[in-house]
Every structure is written in C-alpha cells, then in structure tokens.
Design a protein around this motif. Structure first.
Motif, mmCIF file in Angstrom:
data_model
loop_
_atom_site.group_PDB
_atom_site.id
_atom_site.type_symbol
_atom_site.label_atom_id
_atom_site.label_comp_id
_atom_site.label_asym_id
_atom_site.label_seq_id
_atom_site.Cartn_x
_atom_site.Cartn_y
_atom_site.Cartn_z
ATOM 1 N N GLY A 142 0.309 -1.299 0.510
ATOM 2 C CA GLY A 142 0.226 -0.133 0.190
ATOM 3 C C GLY A 142 0.785 1.629 0.118
ATOM 4 O O GLY A 142 0.872 2.157 0.220
ATOM 5 N N ILE A 143 2.036 0.871 -0.468
ATOM 6 C CA ILE A 143 2.627 2.174 -0.319
ATOM 7 C C ILE A 143 2.482 3.146 -1.096
ATOM 8 O O ILE A 143 1.824 2.845 -2.482
ATOM 9 N N THR A 144 2.124 4.360 -0.768
ATOM 10 C CA THR A 144 1.326 5.048 -1.980
ATOM 11 C C THR A 144 2.675 6.595 -2.724
ATOM 12 O O THR A 144 3.888 6.858 -2.189
ATOM 13 N N TYR A 145 2.526 7.087 -4.080
ATOM 14 C CA TYR A 145 3.585 8.033 -4.976
ATOM 15 C C TYR A 145 2.543 8.840 -4.703
ATOM 16 O O TYR A 145 1.199 8.447 -5.476
ATOM 17 N N TYR A 146 3.275 10.210 -5.117
ATOM 18 C CA TYR A 146 2.029 11.822 -5.306
ATOM 19 C C TYR A 146 3.322 12.107 -6.752
ATOM 20 O O TYR A 146 4.283 12.356 -6.375
ATOM 21 N N ALA A 147 2.453 12.957 -7.160
ATOM 22 C CA ALA A 147 3.443 14.293 -8.403
ATOM 23 C C ALA A 147 3.718 14.946 -7.389
ATOM 24 O O ALA A 147 2.724 15.396 -6.618
ATOM 25 N N ASP A 148 5.110 15.366 -7.315
ATOM 26 C CA ASP A 148 4.558 17.210 -7.227
ATOM 27 C C ASP A 148 4.353 18.249 -6.691
ATOM 28 O O ASP A 148 3.692 18.501 -5.903
ATOM 29 N N SER A 149 3.116 17.967 -8.009
ATOM 30 C CA SER A 149 2.376 19.172 -8.173
ATOM 31 C C SER A 149 1.280 18.417 -7.367
ATOM 32 O O SER A 149 0.429 19.765 -6.591
ATOM 33 N N VAL A 150 0.965 17.942 -6.740
ATOM 34 C CA VAL A 150 -0.227 17.331 -5.781
ATOM 35 C C VAL A 150 -0.260 16.722 -4.729
ATOM 36 O O VAL A 150 -1.273 16.753 -3.403
ATOM 37 N N LYS A 151 0.846 17.108 -4.179
ATOM 38 C CA LYS A 151 1.824 16.074 -2.742
ATOM 39 C C LYS A 151 0.584 17.621 -1.549
ATOM 40 O O LYS A 151 0.759 18.598 -2.077
ATOM 41 N N GLY A 152 0.050 16.852 -0.733
ATOM 42 C CA GLY A 152 -0.351 17.524 0.362
ATOM 43 C C GLY A 152 -1.852 18.256 -0.335
ATOM 44 O O GLY A 152 -2.292 18.125 1.111
ATOM 45 N N ARG A 153 -2.136 17.918 -0.676
ATOM 46 C CA ARG A 153 -3.866 18.039 -1.924
ATOM 47 C C ARG A 153 -3.919 16.756 -2.066
ATOM 48 O O ARG A 153 -5.365 17.405 -1.808
ATOM 49 N N PHE A 154 -3.696 15.968 -2.446
ATOM 50 C CA PHE A 154 -4.186 14.320 -3.235
ATOM 51 C C PHE A 154 -3.761 13.668 -1.843
ATOM 52 O O PHE A 154 -3.005 13.621 -1.716
ATOM 53 N N THR A 155 -5.040 13.081 -2.161
ATOM 54 C CA THR A 155 -4.940 11.534 -1.081
ATOM 55 C C THR A 155 -5.565 10.024 -1.590
ATOM 56 O O THR A 155 -6.899 10.015 -2.519
ATOM 57 N N ILE A 156 -4.446 9.208 -1.880
ATOM 58 C CA ILE A 156 -5.093 8.194 -2.898
ATOM 59 C C ILE A 156 -5.276 6.729 -1.717
ATOM 60 O O ILE A 156 -4.744 7.177 -0.990
ATOM 61 N N SER A 157 -6.868 6.299 -1.919
ATOM 62 C CA SER A 157 -7.029 5.269 -1.027
ATOM 63 C C SER A 157 -7.345 3.729 -2.164
ATOM 64 O O SER A 157 -8.122 4.048 -2.823
ATOM 65 N N ARG A 158 -7.200 3.381 -1.182
ATOM 66 C CA ARG A 158 -8.171 1.480 -1.065
ATOM 67 C C ARG A 158 -9.704 1.535 -0.723
ATOM 68 O O ARG A 158 -9.330 2.013 0.917
ATOM 69 N N ALA A 159 -11.007 1.167 -1.194
ATOM 70 C CA ALA A 159 -11.610 0.940 -0.172
ATOM 71 C C ALA A 159 -11.653 -0.838 -0.834
ATOM 72 O O ALA A 159 -12.737 -1.008 -1.706
ATOM 73 N N ASN A 160 -11.300 -1.833 -0.369
ATOM 74 C CA ASN A 160 -11.231 -2.896 -0.373
ATOM 75 C C ASN A 160 -12.856 -4.108 -0.924
ATOM 76 O O ASN A 160 -13.157 -4.552 -1.842
ATOM 77 N N ALA A 161 -13.444 -3.140 0.289
ATOM 78 C CA ALA A 161 -14.966 -3.986 0.381
ATOM 79 C C ALA A 161 -15.242 -3.790 -0.812
ATOM 80 O O ALA A 161 -16.561 -4.735 -1.082
ATOM 81 N N GLU A 162 -15.574 -2.821 -1.579
ATOM 82 C CA GLU A 162 -16.622 -2.059 -2.189
ATOM 83 C C GLU A 162 -15.734 -2.451 -3.766
ATOM 84 O O GLU A 162 -15.772 -1.499 -5.034
ATOM 85 N N ASN A 163 -13.966 -2.521 -3.824
ATOM 86 C CA ASN A 163 -13.256 -3.146 -5.007
ATOM 87 C C ASN A 163 -13.342 -1.367 -5.723
ATOM 88 O O ASN A 163 -13.546 -1.537 -7.157
ATOM 89 N N THR A 164 -13.309 -0.586 -5.143
ATOM 90 C CA THR A 164 -13.010 0.679 -5.796
ATOM 91 C C THR A 164 -11.902 1.971 -5.595
ATOM 92 O O THR A 164 -11.405 1.144 -3.728
ATOM 93 N N VAL A 165 -10.620 2.070 -6.009
ATOM 94 C CA VAL A 165 -10.090 3.175 -5.750
ATOM 95 C C VAL A 165 -10.533 4.383 -5.672
ATOM 96 O O VAL A 165 -10.928 5.285 -6.508
ATOM 97 N N TYR A 166 -10.363 5.218 -4.512
ATOM 98 C CA TYR A 166 -10.893 6.634 -4.481
ATOM 99 C C TYR A 166 -9.408 7.929 -4.795
ATOM 100 O O TYR A 166 -7.860 7.289 -4.317
ATOM 101 N N LEU A 167 -9.811 8.623 -5.301
ATOM 102 C CA LEU A 167 -8.616 10.412 -5.309
ATOM 103 C C LEU A 167 -9.441 11.259 -4.836
ATOM 104 O O LEU A 167 -9.873 11.512 -5.689
ATOM 105 N N GLN A 168 -9.035 11.403 -3.303
ATOM 106 C CA GLN A 168 -9.455 12.555 -3.402
ATOM 107 C C GLN A 168 -8.707 13.703 -3.340
ATOM 108 O O GLN A 168 -7.352 13.379 -3.140
#
Length: 129
Positions: A56-82
């Motif tokens: 579950g290591i996450t990576y971000y482009a420098d331009s979005v660090k601190g503003r975007f968050t990626i996460s998994r919701a395995n029970a929903e079989n979905t990945v989110y980008l907040q």
C-alpha cells in the motif's frame, strides 16, 4: 473484458474538493497496482498518484503532494482519489489504470504508462471560477 470506470469528476471552484472513484468489473483491484493519470488540453498525460498492491505504498506527483490522497476501499472494489485545494492547473481528464505486479510490487516506474495494463475512459475535472 476487464473494465475500469472512473466517476466523480465535474466543475469546481478553485480551492474546492472532489473525490474521484475508480471501480472495476470482472477483476479485483486489490491484486493490482492502481494509478491515476491526468491529461490537460494540449499536454501529455502525466502520472498523478499511485498505490501499490502488496504494502500500500503511495506515490504522488510533486504538483499534488499535500493536496491529493489515494486510497483503497477493498470491500467496494474501488480506489479513490481525494482532491483538495484544487487549482485551475488541475483541470484535465483523469484516468485510472491497473497494472499487474511482480510479487505485489511495481514492475518499472509508477509514472510510466507501460506500468499499467488496463485503463478507464476517464472523467473530466474542471477547476474554474
């Protein structure tokens, strides 16, 4: 056929937030590296964020660090980008992509398009006042 479907895009004012969803049919997202890319008008597609399979290591482009968050919701079989504190330069079509792994890890580079084997059709994000 394996399919990815993005949703959650739209028009938002600068400083606003959106949550993008990447849902899968016919396969389990938890088995794959998942990346988010975007393409602005007249520009090449670029990597925005990634979450690996095994640890579950996450990576971000420098331009979005601190503003975007990626996460998994395995029970929903979905990945989110907040996406928070959105800026006009965040405007573009956002794509999610799924990539096979080597023992759960990246094969090459999370920003490389050939890291991924399946792509969605994209969802439009427009940040404008």
């Amino acid at each position: 056929q394996l399919q990815l479907v993005e949703s959650g895009g739209g028009l938002v004012q600068p400083g606003g937030s959106l949550r993008l969803s990447c849902a899968a049919s016919r396969f389990t997202l938890d088995y794959y590296t998942i990346g988010w890319f975007r393409q602005a008008p007249g520009k090449e597609r670029e990597g925005v964020s990634c979450i690996t399979r095994s640890d579950g290591i996450t990576y971000y482009a420098d331009s979005v660090k601190g503003r975007f968050t990626i996460s998994r919701a395995n029970a929903e079989n979905t990945v989110y980008l907040q996406m928070n504190s959105l800026k006009p330069e965040d405007t573009g079509v956002y794509y999610c992509a799924a990539g096979r792994t080597i023992d759960g890890r990246l094969r090459r580079d999370w920003r490389a398009e050939n890291e991924y084997d399946y792509w969605g059709m994209g969802t439009q994000v427009t940040v404008s006042s």
